[in-house]
Enzyme design. Structure first.
Site, PDB file in Angstrom:
ATOM      1  N   GLU A 485       0.853  -1.188   0.000  1.00 42.27           N
ATOM      2  CA  GLU A 485       0.000   0.000   0.000  1.00 42.27           C
ATOM      3  C   GLU A 485       0.887   1.236   0.000  1.00 42.27           C
ATOM      4  OE1 GLU A 485      -3.979   1.607   2.360  1.00 42.27           O
ATOM      5  OE2 GLU A 485      -3.161  -0.387   2.721  1.00 42.27           O
ATOM      6  N   GLU A 761      -1.717   1.117  13.688  1.00 43.08           N
ATOM      7  CA  GLU A 761      -2.876   1.490  12.882  1.00 43.08           C
ATOM      8  C   GLU A 761      -4.179   1.341  13.660  1.00 43.08           C
ATOM      9  OE1 GLU A 761      -4.676   0.580   8.433  1.00 43.08           O
ATOM     10  OE2 GLU A 761      -3.241  -0.815   9.327  1.00 43.08           O
TER      11      GLU A 761
END
Length: 908
Positions: A485, A761
């Site tokens: 990503e 995260e």
């Protein structure tokens, strides 16, 4: 005659005394476009900043004089300008010439009636300024295997210099990434240039002073290209050739000789190309390097390139080129392994003790063809094995194939990894930790802020915030560095932007990225979720609250931190277009249409929930209405700054309607919010969505909600940055401390207790039993929740700036002691100089130390009920002529001061 000499001596002594007095203020730390002696600016009106150095208190600049020279000849003198401006002072001389070095000096007058001497000279060098000054041509190798996922092409060219060189400047960029050498020596110390931009609209070139690398007679240029973001696989969709199929080089070397003549060496069809040791090098998958294929001395002047192939000329534009002014990616800290681990499966693993972004340098001996494989992971699982699942499809492995001629040293070229641990295969016997060095890579943003307090866990939290920022501020503000990503998600950047401005100087970093926000913004004003945008993954031109609001939030936060009004001026059309998009999407003044992320990754209740509570999911449309109001308020502020009166009036009326619609839609007649979550309460209060009389009830319900969750937060990406700010603003600082100091999930310190060295995260990326959250989206280096840092710096320690004089021209110091914390300190290198605020509680007294840089003022809030009970420097405030007491407010004594260092004491 003798009397004349005596008189002259007396006059000389008086002059010397006067000069010494004038020198009490000095000018230092000269910056051009926020950079120290930059080379390669294409800004037509560069701005200058400087600092005043003095030991006296209350020193302000009253006037300045700038002097700009070229080849020792003054080309512009501002004359004496009566102004206190010492930051972002714009050049107003004649048009600048390309490829030219200018020097500049400044002197100032202060409010003590003193004049400084001229500063030491600083310089900047212009870039090529426009496409017409490029003589180079785009070239590609045309070699078999030079493709996405394939070999890295090597380019070279020889040339001769027959005269004495005065200066030589290289201008380089690529479709892909590049590494350049001149006569076998590396050009510059940047890595992964030209970085990542919306290439087809905005491609930067880099400028290097290579004078010292040239040699008399024959010279050689060598350049390697990597696929990088340009054509390498991107995202989980493995998009290849997104911007183009061919890696290409654009190179121009401008040589100035001492006799006044010039010569230009350019990329053209005279160059040659071949392959070398880089079999492949991709961002997600890592690098394969075969030392047996490397051509020794390939970038040297005497290398035989007769077997190399001719290059191909590429038809590619020059109109999208601009010079880099942001700090490039460079090497920073290095780490040696803290542990050598043998896993249950028998693999050898090295622990570097810090989750970082970069790569590993390896020293190894072996036979030709021996292969060393290094796999990178962030964590080990509960069995002690490397955890690969959260990498998704990213291989994140470097492979080095030995040549077999003694000790060989390897490091990759065109990749980077997010890791703390590496698994090493291919080395027989126990690993020697001294043979492995982890190197941190991130944009070379100067370190500016520092924070510490009496709680070691909070200090580790600050460490994690800083390292989360460093690892993810790798040319663009990425969301994670380890998986397939690593995109510039706008929501993460928006929510963290104010925190980012404290830790490191990110003015230029954000300014560069915001250009791509504007370039990639859709014609209807929608701002993509990631910048640079990938339309193959996010094809529809829609915007989402909190994410697309980066178009307004990031410029405004950057302005508040640095006073950079030009950034607001340049981004204003983009800001206006984004708010216009919301206005069109809204119905009856309610933004209740379209897709929303909402309060992303907020608390989700599990079975047998310990809090006896439901998941903290906030109505996404309520969230959208709040952020619409915020962006509209920013537009009011920006329009006032730029003198756009009509826009001020328009957005003021629009904001009134937005808040009226919010009150009607999301608040019951009795004053209850339709969403009873922490985020709903926080956003409603932070963005002033309710009349003042209705706010106390919402504050009370927020506090009760926190108590219900046993002093745990439940906020996600959009609520977390504002949570503690709201509590302190409404007199609930002790509740904010309970949240900050909470050690169990969900909380900021839970990951710290679990051994984290960066921000996670998710609140529970690793669960208490050492199992993991959803591996499809669990990064252990993801800075968004680090936004609590902003409260720690500006509220807990109390070092802040006022909106009326941003960039710390007017400093606010208002510490908020509490939570059993006995001390907190924040310091910041502002454009004016060092600012600091630190407090300590001891023996029933509070000690508050404050540093205010020259040419600024400060309003200081000293905890206490009366000025009579406070001393500074051991003396009563009433006896201090440099300190003006303006009254008391909410448990503080308020004083106004100028520059200097202050030590206040009072009862606590």
């Amino acid at each position: 005659m003798k009397k004349i000499h005596v008189f002259a001596a007396i006059i000389g002594a008086i002059s010397l005394f006067s000069y010494t007095g004038y020198s009490q203020v000095k000018v230092q730390e000269l910056r051009c476009e926020n950079l120290n002696n930059p080379v390669g600016l294409d800004v037509l009106q560069p701005r200058f900043s400087w600092q005043l150095a003095t030991t006296q208190r209350n020193v302000l600049q009253t006037a300045y004089e700038l002097k700009i020279s070229k080849n020792n000849t003054v080309v512009w003198n501002s004359g004496k300008v009566n102004s206190d401006s010492s930051v972002h002072v714009a050049y107003k001389g004649q048009a600048l010439e390309p490829d030219t070095r200018y020097s500049w000096q400044v002197r100032v007058w202060d409010n003590k009636g003193k004049t400084s001497g001229w500063s030491a000279p600083a310089y900047w060098q212009t870039g090529l300024l426009n496409a017409g000054n490029w003589k180079a041509q785009w070239i590609s190798s045309g070699l078999p295997g030079d493709s996405a996922g394939g070999v890295a092409p090597f380019f070279r060219k020889t040339f001769s210099t027959a005269k004495k060189v005065q200066s030589a400047t290289a201008y380089i960029t690529a479709h892909g990434l590049y590494e350049a050498q001149l006569n076998g020596k590396r050009v510059g110390d940047a890595f992964l240039p030209p970085g990542w931009t919306s290439y087809n609209k905005h491609l930067t070139y880099q400028t290097y002073d290579v004078t010292s690398l040239l040699q008399s007679g024959k010279n050689a240029i060598g350049v390697i290209l990597g696929s990088g973001w340009y054509r390498g696989p991107l995202t989980w969709s493995k998009l290849k050739n997104y911007y183009g199929k061919d890696a290409a080089l654009l190179f121009q070397l401008n040589i100035h000789y001492t006799d006044g003549t010039t010569e230009t060496v350019i990329s053209d069809n005279s160059w040659k190309a071949a392959t070398g040791g880089i079999v492949s090098s991709e961002i997600y998958d890592g690098e394969v390097f075969d030392a047996r294929l490397q051509k020794t001395g390939w970038a040297g002047a005497d290398f035989d390139d007769s077997q190399w192939a001719a290059v191909k000329i590429k038809d590619a534009p020059l109109s999208n080129l601009s010079a880099s002014y942001n700090e490039l990616i460079k090497k920073h800290e290095t780490f040696t392994p803290t542990k050598v681990i043998t896993t249950p499966k028998g693999d050898q693993v090295l622990d570097f003790g810090q989750n970082l972004v970069g790569w590993v340098q390896v020293k190894v001996k072996g036979k030709a063809g021996d292969t060393v494989k290094i796999a990178h992971v962030e964590v080990l699982d509960k069995k002690g094995e490397p955890y690969y699942e959260n990498l998704r499809s990213a291989r994140a492995e470097d492979m080095f194939i030995l040549k077999g001629d003694g000790t060989e040293v390897f490091e990759p070229h065109f990749t980077f990894h997010g890791f703390r641990y590496i698994r090493v295969k291919g080395i027989n016997g126990p690993l020697n930790p001294a043979d492995f060095t982890a190197v941190a890579l991130y944009s070379d943003m100067p370190l500016t802020g520092d924070f510490s307090c009496s709680d070691p866990l909070v200090n580790q939290l600050q460490h994690n915030i800083r390292w989360g920022q460093q690892g993810n501020f790798l040319d663009v503000p990425t969301d994670c560095p380890q998986r397939d990503e690593r995109l510039g998600w706008t929501g993460d950047a928006a929510m963290f932007s104010r925190t980012a401005t404290f830790n490191r100087q990110v003015n230029n970093f954000f300014a560069k990225w915001l250009k791509d926000v504007a370039f990639d913004q859709a014609s209807n004003g929608a701002v993509p979720f990631v910048i640079p945008n990938l339309t193959s993954v996010f094809p529809d031109p829609v915007g989402a609250t909190g994410w697309s609001d980066a178009a307004t939030i990031v410029p405004w936060n950057t302005y508040l931190a640095y006073g950079d009004a030009r950034l607001i001026e340049e981004q204003y059309p983009s800001m206006k277009a984004w708010v216009g998009y919301i206005e069109k999407a809204a119905k009856n003044d309610l933004w209740n249409t379209g897709f929303q992320f909402g309060d992303w990754l907020s608390y989700r209740a599990e079975e047998n929930d310990a809090f006896n509570a439901v998941s903290a999911i906030t109505d996404s449309r309520l969230v959208a209405q709040c952020f619409w109001a915020n962006s509209t308020q920013i537009m009011i502020n920006a329009a006032k700054l730029l003198g756009k009166t009509e826009d001020v009036n328009y957005y003021t009326e629009q904001l009134r309607r937005i808040k009226a619609a919010f009150l009607k839609e999301y608040v019951t007649p009795n004053g209850r919010l339709v969403s009873g979550t922490q985020t709903a309460y926080v956003l409603t209060l932070y963005f002033d969505m309710l009349p003042e009389a209705m706010r106390p009830r919402i504050v009370g319900e927020l506090v009760e909600n926190i108590k219900h969750y046993h002093n745990h937060l439940t906020t996600g990406f959009l609520g977390t940055p504002f949570l503690c700010h709201v509590l302190s603003r409404f007199g609930q600082t002790e509740v904010a401390y309970k949240l900050l100091l909470q050690k169990t999930y969900p909380s900021w310190l839970y990951p710290v207790k679990m051994g984290a060295t960066t921000i996670w995260e998710r609140w529970d990326s690793m669960k208490p039993d050492s199992t993991f959250q959803d591996p499809g989206m669990t990064s252990f280096n993801h800075y968004a929740y680090g936004a609590i840092g902003d409260w720690m710096y500006r509220t807990m320690a109390g070092l802040d700036t006022y909106d009326d004089a941003p960039g710390y021209k007017h400093i606010k110091v208002q510490p908020h002691p509490g939570g059993g914390i006995t001390s907190a300190n924040a310091s910041l290198k502002t454009y004016y100089g060092a600012a600091a605020a630190g407090w300590k509680i001891s023996d029933g007294k509070i000690l508050l130390n404050v540093e205010v840089p020259a040419n600024t003022t400060a309003t200081i809030y000293i905890p206490g009920s009366s000025a009579e009970n406070i001393q500074e420097g051991g003396q009563a405030l009433s006896s201090q002529k440099d300190i003006k007491v303006s009254g008391t407010e909410g448990g503080y004594v308020v004083v106004n001061v100028g520059s200097g260092k202050y030590a206040f004491t009072g009862a606590f």
